[in-house]
Design an enzyme around this catalytic site. Structure first.
Site, mmCIF file in Angstrom:
data_model
loop_
_atom_site.group_PDB
_atom_site.id
_atom_site.type_symbol
_atom_site.label_atom_id
_atom_site.label_comp_id
_atom_site.label_asym_id
_atom_site.label_seq_id
_atom_site.Cartn_x
_atom_site.Cartn_y
_atom_site.Cartn_z
ATOM 1 N N TYR A 26 0.669 -1.216 -0.037
ATOM 2 C CA TYR A 26 -0.126 -0.049 0.122
ATOM 3 C C TYR A 26 0.931 1.152 -0.092
ATOM 4 C CZ TYR A 26 0.890 0.927 5.019
ATOM 5 O OH TYR A 26 1.413 1.095 6.107
ATOM 6 N N CYS A 27 0.283 2.249 -0.248
ATOM 7 C CA CYS A 27 1.067 3.652 -0.504
ATOM 8 C C CYS A 27 0.002 4.723 0.059
ATOM 9 C CB CYS A 27 1.545 4.171 -1.737
ATOM 10 S SG CYS A 27 0.196 4.396 -3.094
ATOM 11 N N TRP A 28 -0.090 5.845 -0.170
ATOM 12 C CA TRP A 28 -1.126 6.732 0.382
ATOM 13 C C TRP A 28 -2.414 6.565 -0.048
ATOM 14 C CZ3 TRP A 28 -1.094 9.873 4.453
ATOM 15 C CH2 TRP A 28 -1.903 10.877 4.391
ATOM 16 N N TYR A 35 -3.065 3.815 2.546
ATOM 17 C CA TYR A 35 -3.162 4.216 3.807
ATOM 18 C C TYR A 35 -4.455 4.728 4.238
ATOM 19 C CZ TYR A 35 -2.230 7.271 7.919
ATOM 20 O OH TYR A 35 -2.562 7.954 9.239
#
Length: 350
Positions: free
Chosen positions: A96-98, A125
């Protein structure tokens, strides 16, 4: 063909299907907060992320994407050659990222091309953060909290640990906040977490609990050091039945010497902690306590801090609550055997 799964369910049960949760955001983003159990394999460093962001805003989105793409590819290659070099063919990562966009998809696409079945958290996130905020701030139902209360030195944190070891549900706010909740509270080398990371730790525990059973929490103020207790938990603590722990003064003094041994062994930290009581105690009293500390008279110092500072504070705070404890735990000793027996008694009554 590479296998890439879009993941919308971030429940503990679904996350357990993966061998690793990889946060590809920058180290600064990760330090501020991250999904429980995640490891940080950033595809852009702090400086690289700032540089690409500046180019995007001030020059050209296309140029930012081109430069960023090259940096991301190099960083992913580095992770493949180092942190991920020994992972077996069966390894299954979740990334996952932002927002679940370019950074996480770039990493997951390459990992799946290697042959590792990979997942990407939809919304990144922010999906996790929404769950935390909903559970801790927007939900109005009170939690089944039981407060472990008592004067300083009665072993409340140690009793919480004994309850957890006996199978009870416990939230250790001081442990999560890395702070003991007093002028002597910091853990030395271990900094307090960011507020959002503190909240993530609380929510990750709560969402795993059976909320038809009690959750034991130590009575704290609305802040534990710099960390603020989230709204729903704080409201639940204010409304919770209170279990009061009592122990003789000499037992409490001895217990404090062990519990705060790290501060006692560091004269500068002890002197600094005593100085924080300025305005709460007279200059004469503080000077006398500093002299006791300098002389190594720690037991006398602990006894005076209890009787002249912390016990009066406790008495005033209890008057404000105006509720009697639903149960009193009388302890003649605060050793492991006595605390384990008290924990079993508390759990048998709930």
């Amino acid at each position: 063909m590479p296998y890439l799964e879009t993941v919308t369910d971030i429940s503990p049960e679904n996350l357990s299907r993966y061998d690793a949760i990889i946060d590809v955001r920058s180290p600064a983003e990760f330090e501020d907060d991250h999904m429980p159990g995640a490891i940080n394999l950033p595809v852009l460093s702090n400086a690289e992320r700032a540089r690409v962001g500046t180019i995007y805003k001030q020059e050209s989105p296309f140029r930012a994407n081109r430069i960023g793409g090259a940096l991301v590819a190099r960083n992913i290659a580095h992770h493949l050659e180092t942190a991920l070099a020994d992972q077996p063919k069966s390894w299954r990562p979740l990334v996952y990222c932002w927002r679940g966009g370019m950074r996480s998809n770039a990493m997951a696409t390459i990992l799946s091309s290697v042959g590792w079945p990979s997942g990407v958290v939809k919304g990144g996130y922010k999906t996790w953060r929404r769950e935390v905020v909903t559970g801790l701030d927007h939900e109005d139902r009170l939690l089944p909290i039981r407060l472990i209360d008592g004067q300083t030195g009665t072993g409340k944190t140690a009793l919480l640990q004994a309850i957890a070891e006996a199978g009870g549900q416990v939230i250790d706010l001081e442990g999560l906040a890395h702070h003991r909740g007093s002028a002597f509270g910091d853990f030395g080398e271990e900094d307090q977490p960011a507020q959002r990371l503190f909240e993530s730790g609380i929510w990750d525990q709560l969402r795993r609990f059976d909320l038809t059973r009690p959750v034991f929490v130590e009575a704290e103020s609305a802040r534990v050091g710099r960390c603020r207790v989230p709204r729903r938990l704080w409201r639940s603590m204010l409304a919770a039945p209170r279990i009061e722990v009592r122990a003789p003064a000499d037992v409490r003094a001895d217990f404090l010497l062990g519990a705060y041994a790290d501060i006692i062994e560091d004269p500068a930290r002890l002197a600094e902690a005593l100085a924080r009581l300025k305005g709460l105690q007279s200059g004469e009293t503080l000077a006398a306590w500093q002299e006791l500390a300098a002389a190594g008279s720690y037991r006398t110092l602990a006894a005076q801090l209890m009787t002249r500072h912390y016990d009066p504070l406790y008495a005033r705070s209890r008057k404000r609550r105006e509720d009697a404890p639903v149960e009193v735990v009388e302890l003649e000793s605060l050793d492991e055997v006595a605390l384990a027996a008290a924990a079993r008694r508390l759990l048998s009554g709930h």
